[in-house]
Design a protein around this motif. Sequence first.
Motif, mmCIF file in Angstrom:
data_model
loop_
_atom_site.group_PDB
_atom_site.id
_atom_site.type_symbol
_atom_site.label_atom_id
_atom_site.label_comp_id
_atom_site.label_asym_id
_atom_site.label_seq_id
_atom_site.Cartn_x
_atom_site.Cartn_y
_atom_site.Cartn_z
ATOM 1 N N ILE A 99 -1.801 13.414 1.233
ATOM 2 C CA ILE A 99 -0.811 13.211 0.173
ATOM 3 C C ILE A 99 -1.454 13.212 -0.963
ATOM 4 N N VAL A 100 -2.462 12.381 -1.337
ATOM 5 C CA VAL A 100 -3.184 12.426 -2.604
ATOM 6 C C VAL A 100 -3.670 13.961 -2.797
ATOM 7 N N THR A 101 -4.185 14.427 -2.093
ATOM 8 C CA THR A 101 -4.778 15.830 -2.315
ATOM 9 C C THR A 101 -3.672 16.889 -2.747
ATOM 10 N N LEU A 102 -2.668 16.846 -1.959
ATOM 11 C CA LEU A 102 -1.428 17.514 -2.419
ATOM 12 C C LEU A 102 -0.800 17.268 -3.736
ATOM 13 N N LYS A 103 -0.899 15.874 -4.158
ATOM 14 C CA LYS A 103 -0.263 15.840 -5.562
ATOM 15 C C LYS A 103 -1.304 15.998 -6.503
ATOM 16 N N GLN A 105 -12.625 0.782 5.420
ATOM 17 C CA GLN A 105 -12.928 -0.153 4.586
ATOM 18 C C GLN A 105 -11.933 -1.023 3.974
ATOM 19 N N CYS A 106 -10.476 -0.646 4.344
ATOM 20 C CA CYS A 106 -9.517 -1.473 3.887
ATOM 21 C C CYS A 106 -9.314 -2.647 4.630
ATOM 22 N N PRO A 145 -4.768 8.281 -8.620
ATOM 23 C CA PRO A 145 -4.214 7.866 -7.472
ATOM 24 C C PRO A 145 -4.805 6.466 -7.554
ATOM 25 N N PRO A 146 -4.010 5.387 -6.769
ATOM 26 C CA PRO A 146 -4.317 3.978 -6.594
ATOM 27 C C PRO A 146 -5.558 4.094 -5.716
ATOM 28 N N ALA A 147 -6.646 3.303 -5.997
ATOM 29 C CA ALA A 147 -7.882 3.139 -5.119
ATOM 30 C C ALA A 147 -7.604 3.076 -3.758
ATOM 31 N N SER A 148 -6.269 2.125 -3.525
ATOM 32 C CA SER A 148 -6.149 1.484 -2.121
ATOM 33 C C SER A 148 -5.833 2.771 -1.348
ATOM 34 N N CYS A 149 -5.273 3.671 -2.018
ATOM 35 C CA CYS A 149 -4.902 4.940 -1.152
ATOM 36 C C CYS A 149 -6.111 5.847 -0.667
ATOM 37 N N TRP A 193 0.824 -1.284 -0.026
ATOM 38 C CA TRP A 193 -0.027 -0.023 -0.039
ATOM 39 C C TRP A 193 0.941 1.058 0.028
ATOM 40 N N GLY A 194 1.719 1.189 0.836
ATOM 41 C CA GLY A 194 2.831 2.560 0.878
ATOM 42 C C GLY A 194 3.615 2.544 -0.312
ATOM 43 N N LEU A 195 4.192 1.376 -0.772
ATOM 44 C CA LEU A 195 4.516 1.523 -2.179
ATOM 45 C C LEU A 195 3.846 1.997 -3.361
ATOM 46 N N GLN A 196 2.573 1.651 -3.409
ATOM 47 C CA GLN A 196 1.652 2.163 -4.282
ATOM 48 C C GLN A 196 1.563 3.517 -4.287
ATOM 49 N N LEU A 197 1.292 4.142 -2.923
ATOM 50 C CA LEU A 197 1.328 5.794 -2.717
ATOM 51 C C LEU A 197 2.407 6.403 -3.141
ATOM 52 N N SER A 198 3.639 5.795 -2.822
ATOM 53 C CA SER A 198 5.030 6.481 -3.175
ATOM 54 C C SER A 198 5.162 6.541 -4.399
ATOM 55 N N THR A 199 4.811 5.455 -5.351
ATOM 56 C CA THR A 199 5.093 5.252 -7.067
ATOM 57 C C THR A 199 3.980 6.381 -7.534
ATOM 58 N N TYR A 200 2.819 6.569 -7.090
ATOM 59 C CA TYR A 200 1.818 7.461 -7.556
ATOM 60 C C TYR A 200 2.564 8.786 -7.420
ATOM 61 N N ILE A 201 3.196 9.220 -6.329
ATOM 62 C CA ILE A 201 3.637 10.723 -5.930
ATOM 63 C C ILE A 201 4.588 10.925 -6.786
ATOM 64 N N GLY A 202 5.540 9.728 -7.129
ATOM 65 C CA GLY A 202 6.560 9.993 -8.086
ATOM 66 C C GLY A 202 6.657 9.804 -9.478
ATOM 67 N N SER A 203 5.354 9.538 -10.015
ATOM 68 C CA SER A 203 4.804 9.435 -11.393
ATOM 69 C C SER A 203 4.083 10.625 -11.815
#
Length: 118
Positions: A77-81, A39-40, A29-33, A14-24
């Motif tokens: 984080i997603v909102t900032l991105k 609900q997770c 954004p990944p739905a999991s984030c 989950w953390g890796l998906q978020l990190s990948t999203y921020i760096g790309s």
Amino acid sequence: MIDFTLAKTKHAMWGLQLSTYIGSDNATPPASCLTSYRQCKLGTWLYSDGLSSYGHFPKMRDLERVHRQLHEMAQEIVTLKQHNQVAAAQQKLIEMQTVSNEILHLLDRVNQKFSELR
């Protein structure tokens, strides 16, 4: 009962998906984030069997609190991105790592407590 090893692995992914999203440059954004802390997979367990059966253990309450905090940070984080504030998102991601590590630690502690009960 939850599989703690699997929970830790999924947490890391989950953390890796978020990190990948921020760096790309990926605009989605990944739905999991974006999934609610309730609900997770971990949240589903916490708010069904976890807290009702083991909520009297202080580490379970800590896990609930820190888990909620982690999701709140991820959504920030997603909102900032999404607002093209990538540097701020990356900084918040670094801050979130401490919370993420605390989740892993708490999962180990809760697993240890459950093992003692068996």
